[in-house]
Design an enzyme around this catalytic site. Structure first.
Site, PDB file in Angstrom:
ATOM      1  N   LYS A  45       0.835  -1.213   0.000  1.00 14.94           N
ATOM      2  CA  LYS A  45       0.000   0.000   0.000  1.00 14.94           C
ATOM      3  C   LYS A  45       0.864   1.254   0.000  1.00 14.94           C
ATOM      4  O   LYS A  45       2.060   1.183   0.330  1.00 14.94           O
ATOM      5  CB  LYS A  45      -0.931  -0.023   1.208  1.00 14.94           C
ATOM      6  CG  LYS A  45      -0.236   0.019   2.563  1.00 14.94           C
ATOM      7  CD  LYS A  45      -1.224  -0.290   3.686  1.00 14.94           C
ATOM      8  CE  LYS A  45      -0.556  -0.186   5.040  1.00 14.94           C
ATOM      9  NZ  LYS A  45      -1.416  -0.720   6.117  1.00 14.94           N
ATOM     10  N   ARG A 139     -11.447  -0.450  14.079  1.00 14.37           N
ATOM     11  CA  ARG A 139     -11.242   0.334  12.862  1.00 14.37           C
ATOM     12  C   ARG A 139     -12.110  -0.294  11.780  1.00 14.37           C
ATOM     13  O   ARG A 139     -13.182   0.206  11.491  1.00 14.37           O
ATOM     14  CB  ARG A 139      -9.749   0.332  12.494  1.00 14.37           C
ATOM     15  CG  ARG A 139      -9.390   1.207  11.325  1.00 14.37           C
ATOM     16  CD  ARG A 139      -7.890   1.273  11.071  1.00 14.37           C
ATOM     17  NE  ARG A 139      -7.336   0.005  10.579  1.00 14.37           N
ATOM     18  CZ  ARG A 139      -6.082  -0.143  10.154  1.00 14.37           C
ATOM     19  NH1 ARG A 139      -5.243   0.898  10.165  1.00 14.37           N
ATOM     20  NH2 ARG A 139      -5.643  -1.307   9.720  1.00 14.37           N
ATOM     21  N   TYR A 272      12.340  31.548   2.508  1.00 15.83           N
ATOM     22  CA  TYR A 272      11.088  32.245   2.828  1.00 15.83           C
ATOM     23  C   TYR A 272      11.074  32.755   4.254  1.00 15.83           C
ATOM     24  O   TYR A 272      11.655  32.134   5.153  1.00 15.83           O
ATOM     25  CB  TYR A 272       9.903  31.289   2.642  1.00 15.83           C
ATOM     26  CG  TYR A 272       9.552  31.036   1.193  1.00 15.83           C
ATOM     27  CD1 TYR A 272       9.222  32.093   0.341  1.00 15.83           C
ATOM     28  CD2 TYR A 272       9.542  29.748   0.676  1.00 15.83           C
ATOM     29  CE1 TYR A 272       8.894  31.853  -0.986  1.00 15.83           C
ATOM     30  CE2 TYR A 272       9.217  29.492  -0.640  1.00 15.83           C
ATOM     31  CZ  TYR A 272       8.891  30.556  -1.475  1.00 15.83           C
ATOM     32  OH  TYR A 272       8.569  30.323  -2.776  1.00 15.83           O
ATOM     33  N   MET A 321       8.835  23.968  -1.325  1.00  9.35           N
ATOM     34  CA  MET A 321       8.116  22.874  -1.985  1.00  9.35           C
ATOM     35  C   MET A 321       9.068  21.995  -2.804  1.00  9.35           C
ATOM     36  O   MET A 321       8.971  20.769  -2.781  1.00  9.35           O
ATOM     37  CB  MET A 321       7.007  23.438  -2.882  1.00  9.35           C
ATOM     38  CG  MET A 321       6.029  22.397  -3.345  1.00  9.35           C
ATOM     39  SD  MET A 321       4.718  23.040  -4.398  1.00  9.35           S
ATOM     40  CE  MET A 321       3.744  23.981  -3.262  1.00  9.35           C
TER      41      MET A 321
HETATM   42  C1  LIG Z   1      -0.780  -1.630   6.873  1.00  9.08           C
HETATM   43  C2  LIG Z   1      -1.319  -2.925   7.311  1.00  9.08           C
HETATM   44  C3  LIG Z   1      -0.462  -4.011   7.502  1.00  9.08           C
HETATM   45  C4  LIG Z   1       1.038  -3.902   7.436  1.00  9.08           C
HETATM   46  O1  LIG Z   1       1.493  -3.392   8.654  1.00  9.08           O
HETATM   47  P1  LIG Z   1       3.057  -3.293   8.986  1.00  9.08           P
HETATM   48  O2  LIG Z   1       3.067  -2.947  10.427  1.00  9.08           O
HETATM   49  O3  LIG Z   1       3.619  -2.226   8.144  1.00  9.08           O
HETATM   50  O4  LIG Z   1       3.640  -4.615   8.703  1.00  9.08           O
HETATM   51  C5  LIG Z   1      -1.038  -5.235   7.800  1.00  9.08           C
HETATM   52  N1  LIG Z   1      -2.361  -5.375   7.908  1.00  9.08           N
HETATM   53  C6  LIG Z   1      -3.209  -4.347   7.760  1.00  9.08           C
HETATM   54  C7  LIG Z   1      -4.660  -4.569   7.906  1.00  9.08           C
HETATM   55  C8  LIG Z   1      -2.717  -3.079   7.470  1.00  9.08           C
HETATM   56  O5  LIG Z   1      -3.552  -2.059   7.335  1.00  9.08           O
END
Ligand SMILES: *Cc1c(COP(=O)(O)O)cnc(C)c1O
Length: 380
Positions: A45, A139, A272, A321
């Site tokens: 991700k 969550r 800046y 930036m």
């Molecule tokens: C992001 C995430 C992970 C990975 O977590 P890490 O601590 O980076 O290994 C695993 N499971 C879920 C549901 C996540 O959102």
């Protein structure tokens, strides 16, 4: 952007180098820790925690990995369009308008709760899913207490339920209260999965471990370990890597170039808001990287530094930036085109992601995941 040719680096103003050797090393170290029958399911991700999802997935695919996680359907589609096969599990919410994309790109969707399962089912055509179970993080996931609802999800006509998982939320410390909480989460999850097994739903894949989970609680087992931060050779907080049972090595370095060098007289300002005023003659270098590339603006005014020729050059004034000014008064011979290391090592000197995170008052995960898409990524 991803270029395999090293030559591309020479023309780049700011880039990420990915160490294929370190990624391979981390994969083998983590595989040693895996419980029996458990497979790595790398988490790609947020552009693979800023590393570049496509190059990282390609390297992992070459190492025989066939299951991946992403946060969004679009992230999964990017991987498919770049030739990544196997299972791709979307961990987060997908809008019903995009359900057709899940099918088209053979993505597996997380059922975020019972109501969402009904929405997915109403799509009317089969969608592959894993059921998220909430064991205390509150969550996503259907509550572990609602066994009937979870059983009901399994019987929904258009859901192809391949797996069921939960997420630990206090597995990163050894505080007694966190250990007790994790044990309760694990017990709740195992009760749910045991009950489903009894009902003949055996082929369901289960998973509970992410990075800290695998490092601290490998005995919790499962068919997959969802590996994010540890796979990249980084842990969230300072000191964690020293206590870690695996010899993890950072995969990412972040580098940029000196665009210009200037001599300031005492009393002259830089950047800046004139946030820096030279107390004495000062030589500065302007670097071709800024907060739009993910360099936290909170590292301004001396909070952070880079390495040039192996020597620290502190940030001067406010990070812009696209540019950052650093003090190179103590580093002889700095010239436009020189390389500056923002994250990475030069001889014995190292700036780790964790150092940057500490200086910016956050965790490594945030620093990495915000590294900009306009940085070039190269595999070295
Ligand atoms: C992001 C995430 C992970 C990975 O977590 P890490 O601590 O980076 O290994 C695993 N499971 C879920 C549901 C996540 O959102």
């Amino acid at each position: 952007m991803w270029m395999e040719q090293k030559a591309a680096v020479l023309k780049s103003r700011a880039w990420i180098e990915l160490s294929a050797a370190n990624l391979r090393h981390n994969v083998s170290c983590l595989r040693v820790l895996l419980p029996k029958g458990c497979e790595l399911m790398p988490v790609l991700k947020a552009n693979a925690y800023g590393h570049g999802a496509v190059p990282v997935a390609k390297l992992l695919q070459k190492m025989g990995i066939r299951s991946f996680c992403v946060a969004t359907a679009m992230e999964g589609i990017e991987l498919r369009k770049n030739g990544i096969g196997g299972t791709i599990l979307v961990l987060g919410y997908t809008h019903p308008e995009q359900f057709r994309l899940l099918r088209r790109f053979r993505l597996t969707q997380t059922v975020v709760d019972f109501d969402y399962a009904q929405v997915v089912n109403q799509f009317g055509r089969a969608i592959r899913v894993h059921i998220g179970v909430d064991t205390g993080m509150h969550r996503l996931g259907e509550s572990c207490e609602n066994r009937n609802r979870i059983r009901h999800i399994l019987s929904m006509r258009n859901l192809r339920v391949d797996g069921i998982f939960t997420h630990l939320c206090a597995d990163d410390t050894d505080l007694p209260q966190d250990k007790a909480f994790t044990a309760r989460q694990a017990r709740a999850f195992s009760e749910v999965t045991k009950e489903l097994r009894k009902q003949g739903q055996t082929p369901l894949k289960t998973h509970i471990l992410s990075s800290y989970g695998l490092l601290h609680y490998p005995e919790l087992g499962g068919d997959y370990a969802r590996m994010g931060i540890a796979l990249y050779g980084v842990l969230s907080k300072p000191g964690d890597l020293d206590r870690c049972p695996a010899d993890l090595r950072p995969v990412l370095s972040l580098k940029t170039r000196v665009a210009a060098v200037k001599e300031l007289e005492a009393g002259e300002s830089a950047g800046y808001s004139r946030a820096f005023i030279a107390k004495e003659k000062t030589r500065t270098a302007t670097l071709a990287i800024g907060y739009a590339d993910g360099l936290p603006r909170s590292l301004s005014c001396g909070a952070g530094h880079v390495l040039i020729n192996g020597r620290p050059a502190p940030v001067v004034g406010q990070i812009c930036m696209d540019q950052t000014i650093v003090d190179v008064s103590d580093i002889p011979g700095v010239t436009p085109g020189d390389t500056a290391i923002v994250i990475g090592g030069y001889g014995q000197k190292i700036i780790s992601v964790c150092d940057l995170a500490t200086q910016a008052n956050t965790i490594s995960n945030e620093i990495l995941s915000r590294l900009g898409t306009r940085l070039e990524r190269i595999v070295v």
